[in-house]
Design a protein around this motif. Structure first.
Motif, PDB file in Angstrom:
ATOM      1  N   PHE A  24       0.949  -1.272  -0.043  1.00  0.00           N
ATOM      2  CA  PHE A  24       0.099   0.113  -0.001  1.00  0.00           C
ATOM      3  C   PHE A  24       0.721   1.191  -0.100  1.00  0.00           C
ATOM      4  N   ASN A  25       2.046   1.094   0.559  1.00  0.00           N
ATOM      5  CA  ASN A  25       2.956   2.450   0.384  1.00  0.00           C
ATOM      6  C   ASN A  25       3.108   2.791  -1.045  1.00  0.00           C
ATOM      7  N   ASN A  26       3.096   1.880  -2.031  1.00  0.00           N
ATOM      8  CA  ASN A  26       3.020   2.482  -3.418  1.00  0.00           C
ATOM      9  C   ASN A  26       1.983   3.032  -3.789  1.00  0.00           C
ATOM     10  N   HIS A  27       0.817   2.965  -3.397  1.00  0.00           N
ATOM     11  CA  HIS A  27      -0.337   3.604  -3.902  1.00  0.00           C
ATOM     12  C   HIS A  27      -0.470   5.106  -3.959  1.00  0.00           C
ATOM     13  N   GLN A  28       0.203   5.750  -3.105  1.00  0.00           N
ATOM     14  CA  GLN A  28       0.283   7.075  -2.905  1.00  0.00           C
ATOM     15  C   GLN A  28       0.719   7.754  -4.438  1.00  0.00           C
ATOM     16  N   LYS A  29       1.578   6.935  -4.854  1.00  0.00           N
ATOM     17  CA  LYS A  29       2.080   7.153  -6.232  1.00  0.00           C
ATOM     18  C   LYS A  29       1.118   7.190  -7.256  1.00  0.00           C
ATOM     19  N   LEU A  30       0.036   6.418  -7.148  1.00  0.00           N
ATOM     20  CA  LEU A  30      -1.060   6.195  -8.098  1.00  0.00           C
ATOM     21  C   LEU A  30      -2.132   7.283  -7.814  1.00  0.00           C
ATOM     22  N   MET A  31      -2.149   7.987  -6.914  1.00  0.00           N
ATOM     23  CA  MET A  31      -3.197   9.056  -6.601  1.00  0.00           C
ATOM     24  C   MET A  31      -3.043  10.670  -7.205  1.00  0.00           C
ATOM     25  N   PRO A  32      -4.100  11.160  -7.468  1.00  0.00           N
ATOM     26  CA  PRO A  32      -4.102  12.236  -8.034  1.00  0.00           C
ATOM     27  C   PRO A  32      -3.656  13.458  -6.966  1.00  0.00           C
ATOM     28  N   GLU A  33      -3.477  14.744  -7.348  1.00  0.00           N
ATOM     29  CA  GLU A  33      -3.452  15.711  -6.637  1.00  0.00           C
ATOM     30  C   GLU A  33      -4.217  16.123  -5.381  1.00  0.00           C
ATOM     31  N   ASN A  34      -5.449  15.734  -5.373  1.00  0.00           N
ATOM     32  CA  ASN A  34      -6.481  16.158  -4.488  1.00  0.00           C
ATOM     33  C   ASN A  34      -6.541  15.171  -3.514  1.00  0.00           C
ATOM     34  N   ILE A  35      -5.602  14.086  -3.594  1.00  0.00           N
ATOM     35  CA  ILE A  35      -5.302  13.140  -2.328  1.00  0.00           C
ATOM     36  C   ILE A  35      -4.272  13.865  -1.346  1.00  0.00           C
ATOM     37  N   GLN A  36      -4.528  14.081  -0.218  1.00  0.00           N
ATOM     38  CA  GLN A  36      -3.809  14.718   0.772  1.00  0.00           C
ATOM     39  C   GLN A  36      -3.641  13.875   1.944  1.00  0.00           C
ATOM     40  N   GLU A  37      -2.389  14.316   2.749  1.00  0.00           N
ATOM     41  CA  GLU A  37      -1.983  13.525   4.146  1.00  0.00           C
ATOM     42  C   GLU A  37      -2.327  12.269   4.079  1.00  0.00           C
ATOM     43  N   TRP A  38      -1.302  11.699   3.048  1.00  0.00           N
ATOM     44  CA  TRP A  38      -1.232  10.219   2.927  1.00  0.00           C
ATOM     45  C   TRP A  38      -0.270   9.486   4.079  1.00  0.00           C
ATOM     46  N   VAL A  39      -1.123   8.777   4.671  1.00  0.00           N
ATOM     47  CA  VAL A  39      -0.265   7.632   5.748  1.00  0.00           C
ATOM     48  C   VAL A  39      -0.530   6.397   5.274  1.00  0.00           C
ATOM     49  N   SER A  40       0.758   5.411   5.207  1.00  0.00           N
ATOM     50  CA  SER A  40       0.314   4.036   4.930  1.00  0.00           C
ATOM     51  C   SER A  40       1.221   3.223   5.395  1.00  0.00           C
ATOM     52  N   THR A  41       0.995   1.921   5.578  1.00  0.00           N
ATOM     53  CA  THR A  41       1.860   0.966   5.946  1.00  0.00           C
ATOM     54  C   THR A  41       1.845  -0.180   4.451  1.00  0.00           C
ATOM     55  N   VAL A  42       2.517  -1.113   4.681  1.00  0.00           N
ATOM     56  CA  VAL A  42       2.191  -2.225   3.680  1.00  0.00           C
ATOM     57  C   VAL A  42       0.750  -2.608   3.389  1.00  0.00           C
ATOM     58  N   ASP A  43      -0.035  -2.479   4.493  1.00  0.00           N
ATOM     59  CA  ASP A  43      -1.327  -3.244   4.551  1.00  0.00           C
ATOM     60  C   ASP A  43      -2.516  -1.951   4.488  1.00  0.00           C
ATOM     61  N   GLU A  44      -2.455  -0.951   5.052  1.00  0.00           N
ATOM     62  CA  GLU A  44      -3.341   0.054   5.266  1.00  0.00           C
ATOM     63  C   GLU A  44      -2.847   1.442   4.889  1.00  0.00           C
ATOM     64  N   ALA A  45      -3.963   2.241   4.452  1.00  0.00           N
ATOM     65  CA  ALA A  45      -3.609   3.726   4.227  1.00  0.00           C
ATOM     66  C   ALA A  45      -4.674   4.459   4.550  1.00  0.00           C
ATOM     67  N   SER A  46      -4.361   5.835   4.902  1.00  0.00           N
ATOM     68  CA  SER A  46      -5.512   6.745   5.329  1.00  0.00           C
ATOM     69  C   SER A  46      -5.049   7.975   4.401  1.00  0.00           C
ATOM     70  N   PHE A  47      -6.086   8.890   4.038  1.00  0.00           N
ATOM     71  CA  PHE A  47      -5.839  10.021   3.696  1.00  0.00           C
ATOM     72  C   PHE A  47      -6.755  10.781   3.456  1.00  0.00           C
ATOM     73  N   ASN A  48      -6.739  12.173   3.205  1.00  0.00           N
ATOM     74  CA  ASN A  48      -7.940  13.110   2.785  1.00  0.00           C
ATOM     75  C   ASN A  48      -8.028  13.095   1.450  1.00  0.00           C
ATOM     76  N   ILE A  49      -9.468  13.463   1.251  1.00  0.00           N
ATOM     77  CA  ILE A  49      -9.840  13.847  -0.372  1.00  0.00           C
ATOM     78  C   ILE A  49     -10.045  15.071  -0.176  1.00  0.00           C
ATOM     79  N   GLN A  50      -9.521  16.059  -0.752  1.00  0.00           N
ATOM     80  CA  GLN A  50      -9.733  17.607  -0.854  1.00  0.00           C
ATOM     81  C   GLN A  50     -11.366  17.612  -1.270  1.00  0.00           C
ATOM     82  N   ASN A  51     -11.800  18.450  -0.259  1.00  0.00           N
ATOM     83  CA  ASN A  51     -13.106  18.782  -0.308  1.00  0.00           C
ATOM     84  C   ASN A  51     -14.280  17.904  -0.036  1.00  0.00           C
ATOM     85  N   MET A  52     -13.765  16.839   0.453  1.00  0.00           N
ATOM     86  CA  MET A  52     -14.606  15.470   0.477  1.00  0.00           C
ATOM     87  C   MET A  52     -14.512  14.784   2.137  1.00  0.00           C
ATOM     88  N   GLY A  53     -13.490  14.745   2.645  1.00  0.00           N
ATOM     89  CA  GLY A  53     -13.265  14.031   3.873  1.00  0.00           C
ATOM     90  C   GLY A  53     -12.116  12.920   3.855  1.00  0.00           C
TER      91      GLY A  53
END
Length: 131
Positions: A24-53
């Motif tokens: 899952f650490n690699n998935h940040q590289k796949l995300m568009p610019e509106n994905i912010q505050e990405w925190v991940s491990t091999v198995d989990e990720a949490s992030f903010n979607i701009q203007n959504m939550g």
């Protein structure tokens, strides 16, 4: 369920594509610019979607060199499943990315375009990174 799909073909062995997607650490590289505050491990990720939550996801299952299934780690605004399916054909790996979302009529009108764009963006980024 509303289904959004996107596919690509990558000139890499299946184990290399699977190895990238299984972490899952690699998935940040796949995300568009509106994905912010990405925190991940091999198995989990949490992030903010701009203007959504905020959204938290986890890799629910891995089938080596075939499939990776991702589900919410905490209660999302709607039920969601993301799936990367892989197959090898001669000298390239075919990738199918599927987003299954349980959307009511209103959410479908609002989220269908962004979810399809997300699916397409992630497969394009995967191709660009691994090519």
């Amino acid at each position: 369920m509303t289904i959004f799909t996107s596919n690509t073909s990558i000139n890499k062995p299946i184990n290399e594509v699977y190895g990238f997607l299984a972490d899952f650490n690699n998935h940040q590289k796949l995300m568009p610019e509106n994905i912010q505050e990405w925190v991940s491990t091999v198995d989990e990720a949490s992030f903010n979607i701009q203007n959504m939550g905020k959204l938290s996801l986890k890799i629910d299952s891995r089938i080596s060199d075939q499939e990776i299934t991702i589900t919410p780690a905490s209660k999302p605004p709607f039920n969601l499943e993301l799936k990367w399916s892989l197959s090898f054909d001669n000298d390239h790996t075919d990738v199918l990315y599927t987003i299954n979302a349980d959307l009511n009529m209103m959410m479908k009108m609002l989220a269908s375009g962004p979810l399809q764009k997300l699916a397409d963006y992630e497969t394009q980024q995967l191709t660009a990174i691994l090519s």
